[in-house]
Design a protein around this motif. Sequence first.
Motif, PDB file in Angstrom:
ATOM      1  N   PRO A 274       0.798  -1.221   0.000  1.00 44.90           N
ATOM      2  CA  PRO A 274       0.000   0.000   0.000  1.00 44.90           C
ATOM      3  C   PRO A 274       0.835   1.279   0.000  1.00 44.90           C
ATOM      4  CG  PRO A 274      -0.866  -1.579   1.586  1.00 44.90           C
ATOM      5  CD  PRO A 274       0.454  -2.108   1.133  1.00 44.90           C
ATOM      6  N   VAL A 275       1.971   1.280   0.688  1.00 41.62           N
ATOM      7  CA  VAL A 275       2.813   2.474   0.757  1.00 41.62           C
ATOM      8  C   VAL A 275       4.237   2.045   1.090  1.00 41.62           C
ATOM      9  CG1 VAL A 275       2.291   2.841   3.202  1.00 41.62           C
ATOM     10  CG2 VAL A 275       3.087   4.768   1.839  1.00 41.62           C
TER      11      VAL A 275
ATOM     12  N   ILE B  50       3.885  11.222  -4.055  1.00 40.02           N
ATOM     13  CA  ILE B  50       5.227  11.356  -3.477  1.00 40.02           C
ATOM     14  C   ILE B  50       5.163  12.295  -2.283  1.00 40.02           C
ATOM     15  CG2 ILE B  50       7.614  12.032  -3.923  1.00 40.02           C
ATOM     16  CD1 ILE B  50       7.003  11.537  -6.927  1.00 40.02           C
ATOM     17  N   ARG B  51       5.601  11.830  -1.140  1.00 40.54           N
ATOM     18  CA  ARG B  51       5.660  12.635   0.083  1.00 40.54           C
ATOM     19  C   ARG B  51       7.073  12.594   0.653  1.00 40.54           C
ATOM     20  NH1 ARG B  51       0.623  13.928   2.314  1.00 40.54           N
ATOM     21  NH2 ARG B  51      -0.908  13.886   0.616  1.00 40.54           N
ATOM     22  N   ALA B  52       7.336  13.444   1.610  1.00 39.06           N
ATOM     23  CA  ALA B  52       8.651  13.462   2.253  1.00 39.06           C
ATOM     24  C   ALA B  52       8.951  12.122   2.917  1.00 39.06           C
ATOM     25  CB  ALA B  52       8.717  14.582   3.283  1.00 39.06           C
ATOM     26  N   GLU B  53       7.904  11.472   3.464  1.00 40.73           N
ATOM     27  CA  GLU B  53       8.113  10.242   4.221  1.00 40.73           C
ATOM     28  C   GLU B  53       8.154   8.991   3.358  1.00 40.73           C
ATOM     29  OE1 GLU B  53       5.754  13.321   6.411  1.00 40.73           O
ATOM     30  OE2 GLU B  53       5.450  12.202   4.538  1.00 40.73           O
ATOM     31  N   GLY B  54       7.679   9.088   2.116  1.00 42.56           N
ATOM     32  CA  GLY B  54       7.658   7.901   1.277  1.00 42.56           C
ATOM     33  C   GLY B  54       6.825   8.090   0.027  1.00 42.56           C
ATOM     34  N   VAL B  55       6.496   6.989  -0.609  1.00 49.13           N
ATOM     35  CA  VAL B  55       5.813   7.009  -1.905  1.00 49.13           C
ATOM     36  C   VAL B  55       4.733   5.921  -1.904  1.00 49.13           C
ATOM     37  CG1 VAL B  55       6.091   6.728  -4.398  1.00 49.13           C
ATOM     38  CG2 VAL B  55       7.921   7.773  -3.061  1.00 49.13           C
ATOM     39  N   ALA B  56       3.628   6.201  -2.582  1.00 48.61           N
ATOM     40  CA  ALA B  56       2.578   5.204  -2.752  1.00 48.61           C
ATOM     41  C   ALA B  56       2.042   5.279  -4.169  1.00 48.61           C
ATOM     42  CB  ALA B  56       1.441   5.441  -1.754  1.00 48.61           C
ATOM     43  N   LEU B  57       1.666   4.125  -4.710  1.00 45.52           N
ATOM     44  CA  LEU B  57       0.966   4.062  -5.991  1.00 45.52           C
ATOM     45  C   LEU B  57      -0.525   3.941  -5.708  1.00 45.52           C
ATOM     46  CD1 LEU B  57       3.161   1.685  -8.205  1.00 45.52           C
ATOM     47  CD2 LEU B  57       2.959   4.163  -8.347  1.00 45.52           C
ATOM     48  N   MET B  58      -1.307   4.837  -6.275  1.00 42.76           N
ATOM     49  CA  MET B  58      -2.740   4.862  -6.051  1.00 42.76           C
ATOM     50  C   MET B  58      -3.460   4.336  -7.288  1.00 42.76           C
ATOM     51  SD  MET B  58      -2.132   6.346  -3.183  1.00 42.76           S
ATOM     52  CE  MET B  58      -3.764   6.649  -2.540  1.00 42.76           C
ATOM     53  N   ASP B  59      -4.481   3.533  -7.064  1.00 40.91           N
ATOM     54  CA  ASP B  59      -5.277   2.977  -8.155  1.00 40.91           C
ATOM     55  C   ASP B  59      -6.624   3.680  -8.214  1.00 40.91           C
ATOM     56  OD1 ASP B  59      -6.429   1.485 -10.127  1.00 40.91           O
ATOM     57  OD2 ASP B  59      -6.767  -0.290  -8.892  1.00 40.91           O
TER      58      ASP B  59
ATOM     59  N   ALA C  87      -1.506  -2.967  10.147  1.00 42.74           N
ATOM     60  CA  ALA C  87      -0.134  -3.336   9.807  1.00 42.74           C
ATOM     61  C   ALA C  87      -0.026  -3.741   8.346  1.00 42.74           C
ATOM     62  CB  ALA C  87       0.345  -4.470  10.719  1.00 42.74           C
ATOM     63  N   ARG C  88      -1.011  -4.483   7.848  1.00 38.40           N
ATOM     64  CA  ARG C  88      -0.986  -4.878   6.442  1.00 38.40           C
ATOM     65  C   ARG C  88      -1.175  -3.670   5.527  1.00 38.40           C
ATOM     66  NH1 ARG C  88      -5.503  -9.226   6.240  1.00 38.40           N
ATOM     67  NH2 ARG C  88      -4.781  -9.595   4.105  1.00 38.40           N
ATOM     68  N   MET C  89      -1.899  -2.667   5.995  1.00 31.49           N
ATOM     69  CA  MET C  89      -2.063  -1.423   5.238  1.00 31.49           C
ATOM     70  C   MET C  89      -0.847  -0.506   5.379  1.00 31.49           C
ATOM     71  SD  MET C  89      -4.930  -1.221   3.542  1.00 31.49           S
ATOM     72  CE  MET C  89      -4.954   0.545   3.256  1.00 31.49           C
ATOM     73  N   ARG C  90       0.103  -0.901   6.230  1.00 28.09           N
ATOM     74  CA  ARG C  90       1.313  -0.108   6.516  1.00 28.09           C
ATOM     75  C   ARG C  90       0.983   1.256   7.099  1.00 28.09           C
ATOM     76  NH1 ARG C  90       6.286  -2.213   4.050  1.00 28.09           N
ATOM     77  NH2 ARG C  90       5.756  -4.210   3.151  1.00 28.09           N
ATOM     78  N   LEU C  91      -0.026   1.285   7.949  1.00 24.06           N
ATOM     79  CA  LEU C  91      -0.374   2.481   8.702  1.00 24.06           C
ATOM     80  C   LEU C  91       0.164   2.386  10.126  1.00 24.06           C
ATOM     81  CD1 LEU C  91      -4.067   2.950   7.544  1.00 24.06           C
ATOM     82  CD2 LEU C  91      -1.963   3.763   6.466  1.00 24.06           C
TER      83      LEU C  91
ATOM     84  N   LEU D 155       2.497   5.093  11.753  1.00 19.29           N
ATOM     85  CA  LEU D 155       3.300   5.527  10.613  1.00 19.29           C
ATOM     86  C   LEU D 155       2.690   6.739   9.917  1.00 19.29           C
ATOM     87  CD1 LEU D 155       4.184   2.011   9.176  1.00 19.29           C
ATOM     88  CD2 LEU D 155       5.625   3.514  10.566  1.00 19.29           C
ATOM     89  N   ALA D 156       3.534   7.420   9.144  1.00 23.15           N
ATOM     90  CA  ALA D 156       3.144   8.690   8.536  1.00 23.15           C
ATOM     91  C   ALA D 156       1.924   8.567   7.635  1.00 23.15           C
ATOM     92  CB  ALA D 156       4.329   9.249   7.740  1.00 23.15           C
ATOM     93  N   ALA D 157       1.800   7.454   6.921  1.00 21.99           N
ATOM     94  CA  ALA D 157       0.681   7.291   5.992  1.00 21.99           C
ATOM     95  C   ALA D 157      -0.662   7.290   6.703  1.00 21.99           C
ATOM     96  CB  ALA D 157       0.847   6.004   5.189  1.00 21.99           C
ATOM     97  N   ALA D 158      -0.670   7.069   8.014  1.00 22.38           N
ATOM     98  CA  ALA D 158      -1.936   7.045   8.754  1.00 22.38           C
ATOM     99  C   ALA D 158      -2.647   8.384   8.693  1.00 22.38           C
ATOM    100  CB  ALA D 158      -1.676   6.651  10.207  1.00 22.38           C
TER     101      ALA D 158
END
Length: 441
Positions: A225-226, A261-270, A363-367, A411-414
């Motif tokens: 997810p991220v 794209i964020r300072a903390e990381g990257v995610a691909l959105m569908d 955790a599986r969502m990486r939040l 995590l930041a994505a939360a």
Amino acid sequence: MTLPSAHDLALAVERRTAARLLLAHPLVTSDGPHADLFPLIRRHADWLGRRFQQVLGYRLLVDSSYARLFKAGLGAGSGHRLERSTGTLFSPHTYACLALALSVLVTAPEQLLLSQLVADIRAAAADAGIELEETGRAAGKRPLVAALRLLVEWGVLIETEGQVAALAQDAGGEALITVDRELARVVVAGPLAQARDGADLVRRAADPGFGGPRTYVRRMLVETPVVHLDELTDAERDWLRTRQRREAQAFSEILGLEMEIRAEGVALMDPEDELTDLHLPGTGTVAQAALLLVERLVEQLRPQEPGHPATGGTLVIGVTVPDGLVDEVLAGLIAEYGQRSNWQRGYLEDLPALREAVLDLLARMRLMARAGRLRAEGDGLPERYAEDAPEGRTVTDVRGARPGGDGWVLLAAAARYATHVTMRPATATGKGADVQEELPL
């Protein structure tokens, strides 16, 4: 500038559709659930094979009756988990039954009785020194039935007369089974012949080989997810920083995915919300409780002045969740929303079970994540892997970006999932709260 023709646009759409299908469903058969799209895979097999190999290091095998995309893993704890029809996760014993069944089926006759297949599986277990649970009673047969039903779903087994579920009957049922030995041979994707044991197989499967950091980062982007920066080595962060804009365009063209794209990381959105087996926001007790928990934790634990080292700030990828806070918040949510939203009684009466299910989803969502060593610290790297960035290159410093020690980390994505909640009375259908996602923070 020459605009693409209608033929070129149609070609691109077909290829993207086929690629997305294979990414979500790595085994597609000509008579299975996605049979209507199987001709697209056949038509563009050469292009798809080249692109998957070049971009992700995945091998594609297309036959007259099936297509198999051999994905590679991302290491321990990152696999796609199998479930029974009830939604219960496969146990280690069920996985053992699945592996033993495949070992038997690759050399099985084209047709055999269910009782003979079970006998062959038990013999294979004895040869391997594996002790199967007692299958004399229905409860002991359930793991084996779950494994066989999955093989039916994949098309490896065909229930010619009767069903494999008959095995679970107390008296023991019978069925005539047809075996697709070719499919049985291509189910397992990892390098079995080279692996010393299960853990070694997971490590070898995750090795990106000659593609190195480039291939691993792309796999992380597509399969998770991220991707937070401290989940990458120096070499991987360096490659991502210098390539992320071009990669965004490539993933958009090939798979129709958009890169954030964020300072903390990257995610691909569908945008189509198809390429995922996890949904948040989602329906059901666990998904609603998880979203509400994230909202409260973000509100209480948000760092005051996060920034980026490049601008003199402090990068914050995760913050410690104090002991007891998750239970405290969940207990409050049960009191506030549980009854009115018609949450499952089992979870309302068992806080530890709700906590376990909610934290597992997050955790599986990486939040959220368990504190521990990270890839940036060398954890889980294959042997002789390129860990350091090229000499003279400066990469983002992720030291201290999330806390170590024990316990859980938010995590930041939360922050994307901070919510606004409105309540409706529970209805006969069991639906209650409307959970609405706010804009990213």
